[in-house]
Design a protein around this motif. Structure first.
Motif, PDB file in Angstrom:
ATOM      1  N   VAL A  74      12.894  18.751  15.010  1.00 38.91           N
ATOM      2  CA  VAL A  74      13.757  18.872  16.308  1.00 38.91           C
ATOM      3  C   VAL A  74      15.212  19.649  16.343  1.00 38.91           C
ATOM      4  CG1 VAL A  74      14.784  17.518  18.156  1.00 38.91           C
ATOM      5  CG2 VAL A  74      12.609  16.765  17.352  1.00 38.91           C
ATOM      6  N   ARG A  75      15.798  19.479  15.071  1.00 38.16           N
ATOM      7  CA  ARG A  75      16.836  20.343  14.990  1.00 38.16           C
ATOM      8  C   ARG A  75      16.747  21.660  14.861  1.00 38.16           C
ATOM      9  NH1 ARG A  75      17.934  15.509  11.687  1.00 38.16           N
ATOM     10  NH2 ARG A  75      19.519  14.304  12.718  1.00 38.16           N
ATOM     11  N   ASP A  76      15.606  21.950  14.004  1.00 38.65           N
ATOM     12  CA  ASP A  76      15.349  23.487  13.784  1.00 38.65           C
ATOM     13  C   ASP A  76      14.866  24.222  15.155  1.00 38.65           C
ATOM     14  OD1 ASP A  76      15.789  23.254  11.347  1.00 38.65           O
ATOM     15  OD2 ASP A  76      13.768  22.908  10.576  1.00 38.65           O
ATOM     16  N   LEU A  77      14.131  23.203  15.867  1.00 38.60           N
ATOM     17  CA  LEU A  77      13.682  24.173  17.057  1.00 38.60           C
ATOM     18  C   LEU A  77      14.828  24.392  18.074  1.00 38.60           C
ATOM     19  CD1 LEU A  77      11.570  24.806  19.097  1.00 38.60           C
ATOM     20  CD2 LEU A  77      11.293  22.408  19.760  1.00 38.60           C
ATOM     21  N   ALA A 154       9.310  22.503  23.492  1.00 38.28           N
ATOM     22  CA  ALA A 154      10.389  21.201  23.733  1.00 38.28           C
ATOM     23  C   ALA A 154       9.872  20.432  24.620  1.00 38.28           C
ATOM     24  CB  ALA A 154      11.859  21.760  23.614  1.00 38.28           C
ATOM     25  N   HIS A 155       8.696  20.575  25.425  1.00 32.58           N
ATOM     26  CA  HIS A 155       8.470  19.685  26.452  1.00 32.58           C
ATOM     27  C   HIS A 155       8.353  18.214  25.991  1.00 32.58           C
ATOM     28  CE1 HIS A 155       7.827  22.563  29.387  1.00 32.58           C
ATOM     29  NE2 HIS A 155       6.460  22.962  29.197  1.00 32.58           N
ATOM     30  N   VAL A 156       7.929  18.071  24.691  1.00 36.11           N
ATOM     31  CA  VAL A 156       7.932  16.541  24.329  1.00 36.11           C
ATOM     32  C   VAL A 156       9.301  15.975  24.378  1.00 36.11           C
ATOM     33  CG1 VAL A 156       7.443  15.151  22.608  1.00 36.11           C
ATOM     34  CG2 VAL A 156       5.759  16.814  22.998  1.00 36.11           C
ATOM     35  N   MET A 157      10.289  16.799  23.748  1.00 35.88           N
ATOM     36  CA  MET A 157      11.638  16.097  23.921  1.00 35.88           C
ATOM     37  C   MET A 157      12.320  16.185  25.409  1.00 35.88           C
ATOM     38  SD  MET A 157      11.449  18.773  21.071  1.00 35.88           S
ATOM     39  CE  MET A 157      10.239  18.535  20.033  1.00 35.88           C
ATOM     40  N   ARG A 158      12.006  16.869  26.231  1.00 34.37           N
ATOM     41  CA  ARG A 158      12.399  16.880  27.442  1.00 34.37           C
ATOM     42  C   ARG A 158      11.836  15.633  28.232  1.00 34.37           C
ATOM     43  NH1 ARG A 158      12.328  22.285  27.757  1.00 34.37           N
ATOM     44  NH2 ARG A 158      10.565  22.794  28.750  1.00 34.37           N
ATOM     45  N   SER A 159      10.685  15.107  27.953  1.00 32.27           N
ATOM     46  CA  SER A 159       9.981  14.105  28.568  1.00 32.27           C
ATOM     47  C   SER A 159      10.851  13.084  28.341  1.00 32.27           C
ATOM     48  CB  SER A 159       8.640  13.754  27.998  1.00 32.27           C
ATOM     49  OG  SER A 159       8.693  13.335  26.552  1.00 32.27           O
ATOM     50  N   VAL A 160      11.670  12.878  27.486  1.00 31.48           N
ATOM     51  CA  VAL A 160      12.462  11.555  27.249  1.00 31.48           C
ATOM     52  C   VAL A 160      13.493  11.600  28.452  1.00 31.48           C
ATOM     53  CG1 VAL A 160      14.097  10.279  25.769  1.00 31.48           C
ATOM     54  CG2 VAL A 160      12.138  11.833  24.605  1.00 31.48           C
ATOM     55  N   GLU A 166      20.825  10.308  35.438  1.00 36.84           N
ATOM     56  CA  GLU A 166      22.197  10.975  35.070  1.00 36.84           C
ATOM     57  C   GLU A 166      21.643  12.387  34.172  1.00 36.84           C
ATOM     58  OE1 GLU A 166      25.258   9.973  31.379  1.00 36.84           O
ATOM     59  OE2 GLU A 166      24.066   8.474  32.251  1.00 36.84           O
ATOM     60  N   TYR A 167      20.890  12.357  33.600  1.00 37.24           N
ATOM     61  CA  TYR A 167      20.432  13.823  32.832  1.00 37.24           C
ATOM     62  C   TYR A 167      20.031  14.729  33.924  1.00 37.24           C
ATOM     63  CZ  TYR A 167      20.575  11.633  28.398  1.00 37.24           C
ATOM     64  OH  TYR A 167      21.060  10.684  27.160  1.00 37.24           O
ATOM     65  N   LEU A 198      21.369  22.366  26.301  1.00 40.09           N
ATOM     66  CA  LEU A 198      19.996  21.927  25.510  1.00 40.09           C
ATOM     67  C   LEU A 198      20.267  20.824  24.905  1.00 40.09           C
ATOM     68  CD1 LEU A 198      19.641  25.570  23.622  1.00 40.09           C
ATOM     69  CD2 LEU A 198      18.089  24.424  25.219  1.00 40.09           C
ATOM     70  N   LEU A 199      21.632  20.270  24.814  1.00 40.74           N
ATOM     71  CA  LEU A 199      21.941  18.991  24.214  1.00 40.74           C
ATOM     72  C   LEU A 199      21.405  17.670  24.408  1.00 40.74           C
ATOM     73  CD1 LEU A 199      25.705  19.895  23.036  1.00 40.74           C
ATOM     74  CD2 LEU A 199      23.796  20.502  21.685  1.00 40.74           C
ATOM     75  N   PRO A 200      21.281  17.504  25.832  1.00 38.99           N
ATOM     76  CA  PRO A 200      20.791  16.333  26.023  1.00 38.99           C
ATOM     77  C   PRO A 200      19.331  15.948  25.674  1.00 38.99           C
ATOM     78  CG  PRO A 200      21.877  17.174  27.893  1.00 38.99           C
ATOM     79  CD  PRO A 200      21.773  18.167  26.944  1.00 38.99           C
ATOM     80  N   SER A 201      18.411  16.792  26.098  1.00 40.09           N
ATOM     81  CA  SER A 201      17.094  16.511  25.419  1.00 40.09           C
ATOM     82  C   SER A 201      16.897  16.461  23.955  1.00 40.09           C
ATOM     83  CB  SER A 201      16.018  17.398  26.037  1.00 40.09           C
ATOM     84  OG  SER A 201      16.433  18.790  25.828  1.00 40.09           O
ATOM     85  N   ARG A 202      17.694  17.247  23.498  1.00 43.41           N
ATOM     86  CA  ARG A 202      17.524  17.241  21.868  1.00 43.41           C
ATOM     87  C   ARG A 202      18.194  15.856  21.471  1.00 43.41           C
ATOM     88  NH1 ARG A 202      22.277  20.096  18.373  1.00 43.41           N
ATOM     89  NH2 ARG A 202      23.018  18.085  19.280  1.00 43.41           N
ATOM     90  N   ASP A 203      19.452  15.488  21.814  1.00 44.38           N
ATOM     91  CA  ASP A 203      19.967  14.412  21.328  1.00 44.38           C
ATOM     92  C   ASP A 203      19.205  12.717  21.713  1.00 44.38           C
ATOM     93  OD1 ASP A 203      21.886  15.800  20.330  1.00 44.38           O
ATOM     94  OD2 ASP A 203      23.372  15.569  21.605  1.00 44.38           O
ATOM     95  N   ALA A 204      18.807  12.817  23.040  1.00 41.80           N
ATOM     96  CA  ALA A 204      17.735  11.837  23.263  1.00 41.80           C
ATOM     97  C   ALA A 204      16.570  11.694  22.457  1.00 41.80           C
ATOM     98  CB  ALA A 204      17.405  11.854  25.000  1.00 41.80           C
ATOM     99  N   TYR A 205      16.053  12.665  22.313  1.00 35.12           N
ATOM    100  CA  TYR A 205      14.605  12.604  21.317  1.00 35.12           C
ATOM    101  C   TYR A 205      15.021  12.224  19.980  1.00 35.12           C
ATOM    102  CZ  TYR A 205      10.023  13.520  20.115  1.00 35.12           C
ATOM    103  OH  TYR A 205       8.565  13.286  19.501  1.00 35.12           O
ATOM    104  N   LEU A 206      16.055  12.590  19.509  1.00 33.95           N
ATOM    105  CA  LEU A 206      16.603  12.158  18.122  1.00 33.95           C
ATOM    106  C   LEU A 206      16.937  10.767  18.039  1.00 33.95           C
ATOM    107  CD1 LEU A 206      18.845  15.262  16.959  1.00 33.95           C
ATOM    108  CD2 LEU A 206      16.637  14.641  16.335  1.00 33.95           C
TER     109      LEU A 206
END
Length: 223
Positions: A74-77, A154-160, A166-167, A198-206
């Protein structure tokens, strides 16, 4: 009437980004044939297309699964996405023609309407259209295609975050900040906002990965 491979792939992609399909979920050909009233060859072709889009993965002797990502992946992407999108933003030449900005604002009005109506399919569609038009201002087709490919991955991450009001409100607000930066010629604000976007979806998935690991330290859970 049966539908073709591209339509099946597009429908499955939409289900992934809307959180209706989960990481590591197996995609069974017979079930997909029945769901979409599609021929087997169309379903198999659709699954290959989804793999090419970076949304699924095939496991030997097991079939196709919705792609899952480790925290490092996730971080690499997202590091790559940040490089691509901020670089593209920095390539936009100012002043941007007013009619191009007006076209982008019209797309954003549609995004506003979709967010207000909680029409998630329309939200996703309008969001993709906004970013395609935004990065298209840089007039670098190769770069825009690369951005689109990595955004799809990143679709899987954005699904969160796609169902979180709020997001969604943050996303909508940041789009208008990008438009303001274009109108005022503020290249630094534009690049910084693209980066923050870009940060919200990344951080939520992490956080999701961390929560699953805490709930199942032996790694038996899927997701």
């Amino acid at each position: 009437m049966t539908i073709g491979a591209t339509a099946v792939a597009d429908r499955l992609e939409e289900e992934i980004v809307l959180g209706l399909r989960f990481p590591r979920e197996r995609l069974i050909e017979d079930e997909l044939m029945a769901r979409f009233d599609a021929k087997r060859h169309a379903v198999r072709s659709a699954l290959r297309e989804l793999e090419n889009r970076g949304l699924t993965e095939r496991k030997p002797n097991a079939g196709a699964f919705v792609k899952s990502y480790s925290a490092k992946e996730v971080r690499d992407l997202y590091n790559v996405r940040e490089l691509l999108e901020t670089s593209c933003a920095q390539l936009i030449e100012f002043p941007v023609p007013g009619e191009r900005i007006d076209e982008l604002a019209e797309i954003q009005h549609g995004h506003d309407t979709a967010v207000a109506a909680k029409d998630l399919r329309a939200v996703v569609s309008a969001n993709m259209a906004f970013h395609q038009a935004l990065f298209g201002l840089a007039d670098n087709i190769v770069l825009v295609r690369a951005i689109g490919r990595h955004a799809r991955m990143a679709h899987v991450m954005r699904s969160v975050t796609v169902t979180d009001p709020e997001y969604l409100e943050r996303s909508r607000s940041e789009h208008w900040t990008m438009l303001r930066a274009l109108r005022t010629g503020d290249a630094e604000l534009l690049a910084d906002t693209c980066r923050a976007h870009l940060l919200p979806s990344r951080d939520a998935y992490l956080r999701r990965i961390a929560d699953l690991a805490a709930a199942d330290p032996d790694g038996r859970q899927s997701g």
